[in-house]
Write a protein that holds these residues in place. Structure first.
Motif, PDB file in Angstrom:
ATOM      1  N   GLU A 134     -19.200  -5.677   1.601  1.00 60.88           N
ATOM      2  CA  GLU A 134     -18.626  -4.530   0.967  1.00 60.88           C
ATOM      3  C   GLU A 134     -17.088  -4.198   1.111  1.00 60.88           C
ATOM      4  O   GLU A 134     -16.604  -4.627   1.899  1.00 60.88           O
ATOM      5  N   TRP A 135     -16.626  -3.789   0.055  1.00 64.18           N
ATOM      6  CA  TRP A 135     -15.143  -3.583  -0.042  1.00 64.18           C
ATOM      7  C   TRP A 135     -14.906  -2.165  -0.468  1.00 64.18           C
ATOM      8  O   TRP A 135     -15.533  -1.560  -1.305  1.00 64.18           O
ATOM      9  N   TYR A 136     -13.769  -1.796  -0.070  1.00 67.38           N
ATOM     10  CA  TYR A 136     -13.284  -0.409  -0.588  1.00 67.38           C
ATOM     11  C   TYR A 136     -11.623  -0.747  -1.336  1.00 67.38           C
ATOM     12  O   TYR A 136     -10.943  -1.490  -0.735  1.00 67.38           O
ATOM     13  N   ARG A 137     -11.499   0.172  -2.376  1.00 68.58           N
ATOM     14  CA  ARG A 137     -10.364   0.115  -3.118  1.00 68.58           C
ATOM     15  C   ARG A 137      -9.396   0.720  -2.145  1.00 68.58           C
ATOM     16  O   ARG A 137      -9.466   1.971  -1.779  1.00 68.58           O
ATOM     17  N   GLN A 138      -8.244  -0.063  -1.593  1.00 70.09           N
ATOM     18  CA  GLN A 138      -7.205   0.733  -0.796  1.00 70.09           C
ATOM     19  C   GLN A 138      -6.645   2.118  -1.395  1.00 70.09           C
ATOM     20  O   GLN A 138      -6.635   2.929  -0.529  1.00 70.09           O
ATOM     21  N   VAL A 167      -5.894  -3.797  -4.730  1.00 72.97           N
ATOM     22  CA  VAL A 167      -6.125  -4.239  -3.198  1.00 72.97           C
ATOM     23  C   VAL A 167      -7.481  -3.812  -2.802  1.00 72.97           C
ATOM     24  O   VAL A 167      -7.371  -2.428  -2.963  1.00 72.97           O
ATOM     25  N   PHE A 168      -7.974  -4.558  -2.082  1.00 69.31           N
ATOM     26  CA  PHE A 168      -9.423  -4.032  -1.470  1.00 69.31           C
ATOM     27  C   PHE A 168      -9.213  -4.301  -0.042  1.00 69.31           C
ATOM     28  O   PHE A 168      -8.939  -5.456   0.422  1.00 69.31           O
ATOM     29  N   ILE A 169     -10.077  -3.266   0.743  1.00 71.35           N
ATOM     30  CA  ILE A 169     -10.220  -3.705   1.982  1.00 71.35           C
ATOM     31  C   ILE A 169     -11.547  -4.067   2.284  1.00 71.35           C
ATOM     32  O   ILE A 169     -12.625  -3.284   1.947  1.00 71.35           O
ATOM     33  N   LYS A 170     -11.784  -4.954   3.344  1.00 69.27           N
ATOM     34  CA  LYS A 170     -13.189  -5.333   3.600  1.00 69.27           C
ATOM     35  C   LYS A 170     -13.804  -4.344   4.818  1.00 69.27           C
ATOM     36  O   LYS A 170     -13.075  -3.815   5.367  1.00 69.27           O
ATOM     37  N   ALA A 171     -15.127  -4.126   4.348  1.00 66.71           N
ATOM     38  CA  ALA A 171     -15.893  -3.149   4.904  1.00 66.71           C
ATOM     39  C   ALA A 171     -15.685  -3.741   6.511  1.00 66.71           C
ATOM     40  O   ALA A 171     -16.020  -4.673   6.960  1.00 66.71           O
ATOM     41  N   GLY A 172     -15.486  -2.599   7.651  1.00 64.33           N
ATOM     42  CA  GLY A 172     -15.662  -3.057   9.045  1.00 64.33           C
ATOM     43  C   GLY A 172     -14.111  -3.203   9.441  1.00 64.33           C
ATOM     44  O   GLY A 172     -13.709  -3.782  10.718  1.00 64.33           O
ATOM     45  N   ALA A 173     -13.194  -3.363   8.392  1.00 64.75           N
ATOM     46  CA  ALA A 173     -11.663  -3.784   8.643  1.00 64.75           C
ATOM     47  C   ALA A 173     -10.859  -3.079   9.694  1.00 64.75           C
ATOM     48  O   ALA A 173     -11.371  -1.712   9.740  1.00 64.75           O
ATOM     49  N   ILE A 174     -10.188  -3.427  10.584  1.00 61.44           N
ATOM     50  CA  ILE A 174      -9.607  -2.760  11.371  1.00 61.44           C
ATOM     51  C   ILE A 174      -7.937  -3.023  11.079  1.00 61.44           C
ATOM     52  O   ILE A 174      -7.390  -4.297  11.294  1.00 61.44           O
ATOM     53  N   ILE A 175      -7.244  -2.096  10.806  1.00 66.37           N
ATOM     54  CA  ILE A 175      -5.893  -2.410  10.135  1.00 66.37           C
ATOM     55  C   ILE A 175      -4.749  -1.514  10.815  1.00 66.37           C
ATOM     56  O   ILE A 175      -4.605  -0.422  10.498  1.00 66.37           O
ATOM     57  N   VAL A 197      -9.521   2.261  10.528  1.00 70.05           N
ATOM     58  CA  VAL A 197     -10.712   1.749  10.694  1.00 70.05           C
ATOM     59  C   VAL A 197     -11.710   2.096   9.387  1.00 70.05           C
ATOM     60  O   VAL A 197     -11.984   2.981   8.974  1.00 70.05           O
ATOM     61  N   TRP A 198     -12.272   1.021   8.813  1.00 74.66           N
ATOM     62  CA  TRP A 198     -13.130   1.104   7.388  1.00 74.66           C
ATOM     63  C   TRP A 198     -14.311   0.849   7.696  1.00 74.66           C
ATOM     64  O   TRP A 198     -14.791  -0.354   8.237  1.00 74.66           O
ATOM     65  N   TYR A 199     -15.233   1.774   7.705  1.00 77.41           N
ATOM     66  CA  TYR A 199     -16.714   1.668   7.956  1.00 77.41           C
ATOM     67  C   TYR A 199     -17.376   0.520   7.341  1.00 77.41           C
ATOM     68  O   TYR A 199     -17.220   0.106   6.150  1.00 77.41           O
ATOM     69  N   GLY A 200     -18.260  -0.206   8.250  1.00 78.26           N
ATOM     70  CA  GLY A 200     -18.891  -1.181   7.658  1.00 78.26           C
ATOM     71  C   GLY A 200     -20.254  -1.358   8.322  1.00 78.26           C
ATOM     72  O   GLY A 200     -20.427  -0.641   9.547  1.00 78.26           O
ATOM     73  N   LYS A 201     -21.227  -2.113   8.109  1.00 76.94           N
ATOM     74  CA  LYS A 201     -22.425  -2.212   8.353  1.00 76.94           C
ATOM     75  C   LYS A 201     -22.451  -3.264   9.612  1.00 76.94           C
ATOM     76  O   LYS A 201     -23.386  -3.152  10.289  1.00 76.94           O
ATOM     77  N   GLU A 202     -21.322  -4.068   9.731  1.00 71.08           N
ATOM     78  CA  GLU A 202     -21.499  -5.091  10.688  1.00 71.08           C
ATOM     79  C   GLU A 202     -20.335  -4.832  11.727  1.00 71.08           C
ATOM     80  O   GLU A 202     -19.248  -4.445  11.248  1.00 71.08           O
TER      81      GLU A 202
END
Ligand code: MIG
Length: 780
Positions: free
Chosen positions: A628-632, A655-663, A684-689
């Motif tokens: 899953e991805w989020y548009r930044q 530009v897209f952020i991967k779900a679960g990303a910590i930036i 932190v971008w929520y993700g399932k993993e």
């Protein structure tokens, strides 16, 4: 009779012979090397690690030296022998060597084919020219070779390595400035790497000209000397390759900021004027450059007394504005008695010669020049010590240009000698050795301060000394996209700190292209705006107020991201994984990423996917790989594994952020010297993993981190436990951020958060707490 012998000799001279590696005559183990002899040559096999095996096939066994490799073979060498073959096994790999004829075939431990010699032609010679033909698999793809034009998948293409000055090169030109004879092959769900360590003019053909049956690599002379990598992921192959050839040290933090360059800012007054303008318009920046015109008649290690009358005063003023200065040096030393470097070089025989000992003269910017023999230790020391002329007034970065080496006419005679080497044997390593001399010399002079070195020509291993840029690109869209592919490809070959001339060196970009290219520059490992003489000025304010505002906002984003970027460089330093990563590293088995429509996309660090877009297009098809991805810019969420049509106005590169990303990010600062508001913003971008990120910080300028003066913290996000945990920091460095702000993206709207067990209210999706260097647990 006599006449007959004479004419058959003549016949032999006129017709080229091909010799193919034949049958094994003897097998010998000597310590950790296995030696196999045939009539034509001798093969030596070493094991470097369980995933790295070296094969060296030679007719004469010249001295075994390498500019690239810094490791020694291991002591382990286990093999069994049967009438037909020798089987060499490590804990990860199997090399099956057929005896008659002598051929080398690599397998996984469980017997899957990674790469095999072509049974008919294997290794062969024509005169000194040596080539290895290997089987080509139906679905086989190839990536790598560093700075090369063409597509991400190099299948069906062929390349030459011959470091050359190629101004006005096109997206098809070959060869270019740098040589990285390392590629990764992909087939049947498997991966392997191959590094052909030979500095002669070399050739790679990935099924371009052999009816899709063979791939090949070879060189004009020297040994068939290659390292085979059998790890089963591209990332692990890069890690192994950079273990073998070295990794970058931590770069000076300032070199990761915005860099402003031009050929040339003509005077100290102009350099200062540009720097002042950047500050006045509040465009974050860290670096100013002096191109060749700062010198007195282009004499290296001099200053032009009229236009740069007081370099120290200029640099002091730059420093007071928080700028660092980089100056250019070329290898050519002007033939002029009385000029220090010329006199010293002549007195000590430091320059390249003709075979009769006469010093070679080639013409470049200064006029008639001699060329230092950077292959000699004493010459490198001398060159390195000469930098005091630049470091004394305060220069901290050293840009090495024209080191292919270039001379007008571009074809330095092949009989020119560097010590015992003739030019063609080592041309491809000249630039690397110049960068090495520059790096080792300036590191010594600057004491505990990190120098920044940038070089145009390079060979495998250059990452140990220097950053590279892709030379004289041009101001059009295809070149912007090509540049991105080159940056991504250089990353596969160990070069992480890499840049392109933002805006295009030759020609004038349209305002749209300038804006677009600058927005891509935010996500380019080295972010430098540079332009050729005769082009229009390129600085952010030359494009009208509206465009300047976009350019400024994008550069601000670069500075916001620096904590994440610096941590990504720490990964390069530790594992060799580059900062700009072709999707082929993480999504190797997804064939869509090789589609020429998507091949320029890349991950910037672990979690930011960037899709370069031409300046004439305002929506673009973007392929989002599985996950899953989020548009930044909007926070909109997308399911991956498919292409989407993304809005791409000039104000918003996709530009897209991967779900679960910590930036980790920070507030906007005007330069890396500025402390900022002291808040490290962890997004932190929520993700399932579950996911984790290693946040890294140090003083950004010294080598104390090598003695433990760093701040390293693991940040982990776990959606099954509903928490985010920040580990206590490792290392003796005190973070410059005394507060941490945790910002949650894509979490449930009405989420309740506890920090170390205490309920806290969210403001703007964030919670803020002190950075007390202890474990912090955030429950949600
Ligand atoms: O012959 O120093 O690629 O970046 O501005 C051209 C002048 C020499 C080539 C470099 C370019 C630099 C220019 N140099």
């Amino acid at each position: 009779m006599l006449l007959a012998i004479y004419s058959s000799k003549l016949f032999a001279q006129q017709h080229m012979q091909t010799e193919i590696l034949g049958n094994t005559e003897s097998i010998n183990k000597q310590g950790n090397v296995l030696i196999i002899k045939t009539k034509e040559a001798e093969a030596r096999i070493w094991v470097y690690s369980p995933t790295i095996i070296r094969v060296g096939i030679s007719k004469e066994h010249s001295a075994d030296t390498s500019f690239a490799v810094i490791q020694k073979p291991s002591e382990n060498l286990d093999y069994t022998e049967s009438p037909d073959e020798i089987v060499l096994t490590t804990s990860e790999l199997k090399l099956r060597i057929s005896k008659a004829p002598l051929r080398f075939n690599f397998y996984t431990l469980d017997g899957k084919v990674l790469s095999e010699d072509d049974a008919r032609f294997g290794v062969n010679w024509q005169g000194t020219r040596v080539v290895n033909y290997r089987k080509l698999y139906k679905d086989e793809k190839f990536i790598g070779l560093g700075e090369k034009t063409g597509d991400l998948n190099r299948r069906g293409s062929s390349y030459v390595n011959w470091n050359s000055d190629v101004p006005d090169h096109t997206p098809k030109s070959d060869p270019l400035y740098e040589t990285f004879p390392f590629f990764v092959g992909l087939h049947g769900g498997l991966t392997y790497g191959l590094f052909f360590d030979n500095t002669h003019k070399s050739y790679f053909d990935f099924g371009a000209t052999t009816d899709d049956t063979m791939s090949s690599f070879g060189a004009d002379a020297g040994d068939m000397n290659y390292y085979f990598f059998g790890a089963q992921s591209v990332a692990q192959i890069i890690e192994d390759y950079t273990w073998l050839t070295g990794r970058m040290e931590m770069p000076p933090l300032w070199s990761l900021g915005y860099q402003q360059c031009r050929w040339s800012y003509a005077s100290a007054a102009e350099v200062l004027d540009i720097a002042e303008n950047l500050r006045k318009d509040k465009i974050p920046a860290d670096v100013m450059y002096c191109d060749i015109d700062y010198m007195d008649h282009y004499k290296i290690f001099t200053w032009n007394k009229e236009t740069f009358p007081n370099p120290k005063a200029m640099i002091d003023k730059l420093k007071a504005m928080d700028f660092h200065l980089v100056t250019i040096v070329d290898p050519g030393i002007k033939v002029e008695p009385g000029y220090k470097q010329y006199d010293e070089g002549v007195a000590n025989n430091y320059f390249a010669t003709y075979p009769n000992g006469e010093k070679f003269i080639g013409s470049v910017w200064p006029g008639r020049c001699h060329f230092p023999d950077f292959f000699r230790d004493d010459v490198r020391k001398w060159w390195g010590a000469s930098f005091t002329a630049l470091t004394k007034p305060g220069v901290e970065g050293f840009w090495n240009d024209m080191n292919e080496p270039a001379a007008w006419g571009q074809d330095i005679p092949w009989m020119v000698k560097f010590g015992n080497y003739y030019m063609p044997e080592i041309r491809n390593a000249y630039g690397m050795q110049m960068a090495r001399a520059t790096y080792e010399g300036t590191k010594k002079i600057l004491g505990n301060k990190r120098p920044f070195v940038l070089t145009r020509a390079a060979y495998s291993g250059t990452q140990r000394y220097s950053a590279v840029w892709t030379g004289d690109n041009s101001a059009y869209d295809a070149h912007m996209l090509l540049g991105q592919r080159m940056v991504n490809s250089l990353g596969i070959t160990g070069m992480s700190l890499v840049g392109v001339d933002i805006g295009g060196f030759s020609g004038d970009p349209t305002p749209e292209l300038m804006v677009r290219w600058n927005s891509l520059g935010v996500y380019t490992p080295m972010f430098r705006n540079h332009a050729a003489k005769g082009t229009k000025y390129r600085e952010p304010w030359r494009w009208g107020k509206d465009n300047e505002a976009i350019i400024k906002k994008d550069i601000e984003q670069r500075y916001r991201l620096l904590p994440y970027i610096y941590s990504s460089y720490y990964q390069s330093h530790q594992t060799g994984l580059p900062v700009s990563r072709t999707l082929a590293i993480n999504y190797t088995q997804d064939t869509t990423i090789f589609d020429t429509k998507y091949q320029n996309q890349f991950l910037f660090g672990d979690a930011i996917l960037v899709a370069p877009v031409e300046s004439t297009r305002f929506t673009e098809d973007v392929y989002l790989p599985a996950g899953e991805w989020y548009r930044q810019s909007t926070g909109e969420k997308f399911e991956g594994g498919k292409a989407i049509s993304a809005d791409a106005p000039l104000t918003d590169l996709p530009v897209f952020i991967k779900a679960g990303a910590i930036i980790p990010m920070q507030n906007v600062i005007q330069s890396t010297n500025e402390k900022g508001d002291g808040i490290l913003e962890i997004n932190v971008w929520y993700g399932k993993e579950a996911n984790s990120f290693v946040y890294y910080e140090d003083d950004g300028s010294s080598y104390d981190y090598q003695k433990g003066a760093y701040y390293k913290q693991e940040i982990s996000f776990d959606p099954t436990k509903n928490n985010i945990v920040l580990s206590a920091a490792d290392g003796s460095f005190q973070s410059k951020y005394d507060k941490i702000k945790l910002v949650l993206h894509g979490f449930k709207k009405d989420i309740k958060v506890k920090v170390d067990g205490k309920r806290v209210a969210l403001t703007d999706n964030g919670v803020i707490f002190n950075n007390d260097n202890k474990i912090i647990k955030v429950d949600f």
